[in-house]
Design an enzyme around this catalytic site. Structure first.
Site, PDB file in Angstrom:
ATOM      1  N   ASP A 105       0.718  -1.196   0.288  1.00 29.89           N
ATOM      2  CA  ASP A 105       0.118   0.669  -0.276  1.00 29.89           C
ATOM      3  C   ASP A 105       1.239   1.583  -0.554  1.00 29.89           C
ATOM      4  O   ASP A 105       2.532   1.496   1.076  1.00 29.89           O
ATOM      5  CB  ASP A 105      -1.084  -0.218   1.096  1.00 29.89           C
ATOM      6  CG  ASP A 105      -1.525   1.374   1.343  1.00 29.89           C
ATOM      7  OD1 ASP A 105      -2.892   1.184   0.405  1.00 29.89           O
ATOM      8  OD2 ASP A 105      -1.507   1.610   2.393  1.00 29.89           O
ATOM      9  N   GLU A 133       1.836  -0.254  -5.003  1.00 28.61           N
ATOM     10  CA  GLU A 133       0.614   1.434  -5.040  1.00 28.61           C
ATOM     11  C   GLU A 133       1.285   2.300  -5.376  1.00 28.61           C
ATOM     12  O   GLU A 133       1.813   2.523  -4.208  1.00 28.61           O
ATOM     13  CB  GLU A 133      -0.007   1.635  -4.429  1.00 28.61           C
ATOM     14  CG  GLU A 133      -1.547   1.788  -4.470  1.00 28.61           C
ATOM     15  CD  GLU A 133      -2.374   2.615  -3.648  1.00 28.61           C
ATOM     16  OE1 GLU A 133      -3.316   2.845  -3.703  1.00 28.61           O
ATOM     17  OE2 GLU A 133      -2.064   2.302  -2.394  1.00 28.61           O
TER      18      GLU A 133
END
Length: 611
Positions: free
Chosen positions: A322, A351
């Site tokens: 993330d 990400e």
């Protein structure tokens, strides 16, 4: 008097007992053999520490907080065993702590990870299926189950995932990516899991650590893979350590909170001001998520060991990370390299939510763009957000023009030269943070077919988002994140509609599912799609044609984004079809003579296996 002294000694020993040991155990024969063990307990730093069984202590580090001590042991060439840490004061042992080195799984270091042969299925575990209603409101956590609250805990859990793995296999998915399953003890909106409060513990509303190990085992029985959603950038404000920080700079403080400016370009912008760069990397993602300081060696060691511990303990097959590009970029590259050094085949997708291919390519391993600044992230894979951007608009653009319609897909792939390895890019039409595809396109089945065909047949690793394969929609703009993360129908006892089963699906759900299953199941065995070369042709009349090919086979993909039927001549594609006579559409079994013109209906696709 003697009794009083003994009582005082006993009381001191009780108060000094270890409350936490992290990592809770380790393994022998690991490349990461200098293991830094964190002991936590009231005033624990006052003690001298020794070990039994000739285990070598490399170093002992204490901080300004007397409740922590970090002990580094050397496990190199040490067999699996149990041993004991002794905590002494004035040369007298006050208490002890057992510790274990375990035996690794056979060939653990060489585990195979996910790659372009896979189709990843992304779920929000709380919203997928409730296999064990008894854990919906565990007494140890603050937020209890409330399915009536859109942003509340609805009760989905690991048991529910396991019970529906055969559904995923039938769909054609080969890898599972659940959003974080570790404990998130926020008072509300904890269901997404990104504000973790204990990174060594599965949230009890999902199950136990043992249940997570079982999930991996059940996936592996089916030839599927388990991808952990890992968060390096931040924890939740209810994390147990945030309440008693090991050291002031464990998190970024200004002092206290400061908001990130979200401008990830400052990470490489040669014109950026120092304060803007600092506020991007060191600012908090949101006020409830303290920003971790990866430039602190203690923090970096902690995160590295935690990640490796989960891989080894739960037998994981990959990570999705993330907010990768918000981390301290030097720290996150060391973290990534340590993991891939330990597991050379292990894939990690980061990400990197940017809208320019050069900027995204900067973050992929061995990037020539990053090399300009002597930077290497060591990150194998990034997410193809520019393709997502194109998919989010181009199927509503009926009339192709210089910059509208299928040219957007074509132009995306013209920039593949920027990536060190475009075949490792994650390709997707949507995820848990974006607008639902079926919301954008109002459940237009033909547009769904075009988008899924595209991500299933281009280079890279396709990822699909739970429920879209049965037509699920949801409006993020009007109703917020909870609406794009609705409960999967049939995941809860008493649901009127059970889309997990063929008999339970509505006609509309079956239409979406049957197409998706046929497409992704076909893809499983097509190495030409997994690793073949790509040749594409500039779209004409909003019709995009490309080939995936190798020395043995070729697949011709045609996407007609015009609402009108189109007929096109095949002589333009001679460099790809010269040795083939016909093509058979894998969706309809209809054959096409490659010597003749090809007609394709409006807003439709052909996937032709060339013969």
């Amino acid at each position: 008097m003697k009794k009083i002294l003994l009582l005082l000694l006993f009381t001191t020993s009780l108060f000094a007992q270890v409350e936490r040991v992290e990592p809770p155990f380790w393994w022998s024969d690991m490349k990461l053999s200098n293991v830094q063990i964190m002991f936590y307990g009231k005033n624990i730093a006052q003690y001298d520490i020794t070990t039994s069984n000739s285990m070598v202590i490399e170093s002992i580090q204490k901080t300004e907080n007397p409740n922590y001590v970090f002990v580094t042991i050397n496990t190199k060439n040490t067999a699996a065993q149990d041993f004991v840490f002794s905590f002494s004061k004035n040369k007298k042992v006050a208490f002890t702590q057992n510790y274990s080195l375990k035996t690794r799984r056979e060939n653990s270091a060489l585990r195979k990870s996910y790659d372009a042969s896979d189709v990843i299925y992304l779920i929000m575990p709380d919203r997928f299926a409730n296999g064990n209603p008894n854990n919906d409101s565990d007494k140890s956590v603050t937020e209890k189950g409330n399915r009536e609250l859109p942003g509340g805990r609805h009760g989905g859990d690991i048991d529910g995932i396991i019970k529906n793995l055969d559904y995923l296999k039938e769909l054609g998915a080969t890898a599972l990516w659940p959003t974080p399953l570790n404990e998130d003890n926020d008072e509300r909106h904890s269901y997404h899991g990104y504000g973790q409060s204990d990174v060594y513990k599965i949230d009890p509303r999902y199950g136990t650590n043992e249940d997570y190990v079982k999930l991996s085992a059940e996936l592996h029985k089916r030839g599927m893979k388990n991808i952990m959603d890992y968060v390096t950038n931040h924890w939740g404000w209810k994390h147990w350590m945030y309440k008693d920080l090991p050291t002031y700079n464990w998190i970024h403080q200004f002092p206290g909170y400061s908001q990130s400016n979200y401008r990830m370009t400052t990470q490489f912008d040669t014109n950026a001001s120092a304060i803007d760069t600092k506020n991007c990397m060191d600012g908090w993602f949101v006020p409830s998520m303290p920003d971790l300081n990866q430039s602190n060696p203690l923090v970096l060691n902690y995160l590295t060991q935690n990640a490796i511990w989960w891989i080894e303990y739960a037998d994981l097959d990959g990570f999705r990370v993330d907010t990768y590009s918000y981390n301290d970029k030097e720290g996150i590259s060391k973290w990534t390299k340590a993991i891939t050094d330990e597991y050379p085949n292990f894939n990690i997708v980061g990400e990197v939510w940017m809208h320019d291919q050069a900027q995204m390519a900067y973050w992929q391993k061995d990037s020539k763009i990053g090399a300009i600044q002597n930077y290497n992230s060591y990150l194998p894979s990034v997410m193809d957000f520019t393709l997502h951007d194109a998919i989010s608009s181009m199927f509503n653009e009926d009339n192709g023009s210089w910059d509208k319609g299928m040219i957007k897909a074509y132009e995306n792939f013209t920039n593949d030269f920027l990536y060190p390895n475009p075949n490792k890019l994650l390709v997707f039409a949507e995820n848990h943070d974006t607008q639902r595809f079926n919301e954008i396109y109002k459940n237009d089945f033909k547009k769904y077919q075009m988008a899924m065909t595209l991500i299933a047949t281009v280079r890279g690793i396709p990822q699909i988002y739970y429920g879209s394969e049965i037509g699920m929609a949801g409006n993020k703009d009007k109703l917020g994140d909870a609406d794009i993360r609705k409960d999967f129908p049939g995941g809860w006892n008493g649901d009127a509609n059970n889309a997990f089963t063929k008999s339970g699906r509505t006609a509309e759900q079956a239409k979406f599912f049957d197409f998706s299953s046929k497409l992704f199941t076909w893809r499983k065995t097509k190495s030409v799609i997994h690793t073949g070369k790509t040749t594409h042709y500039i779209p004409e009349n909003n019709v995009y044609v490309y080939f995936r090919h190798n020395d043995l086979e070729s697949v011709m993909v045609v996407i007609n984004n015009s609402p009108e039927s189109k007929t096109f001549k095949t002589n333009r594609f001679q460099e790809n079809i010269s040795k083939y006579n016909s093509g058979k559409d894998i969706l309809t079994d209809k054959s096409f003579d490659l010597k003749n013109d090809i007609q394709i209906e409006g807003k439709s696709v052909l996937i032709l296996e060339l013969k």
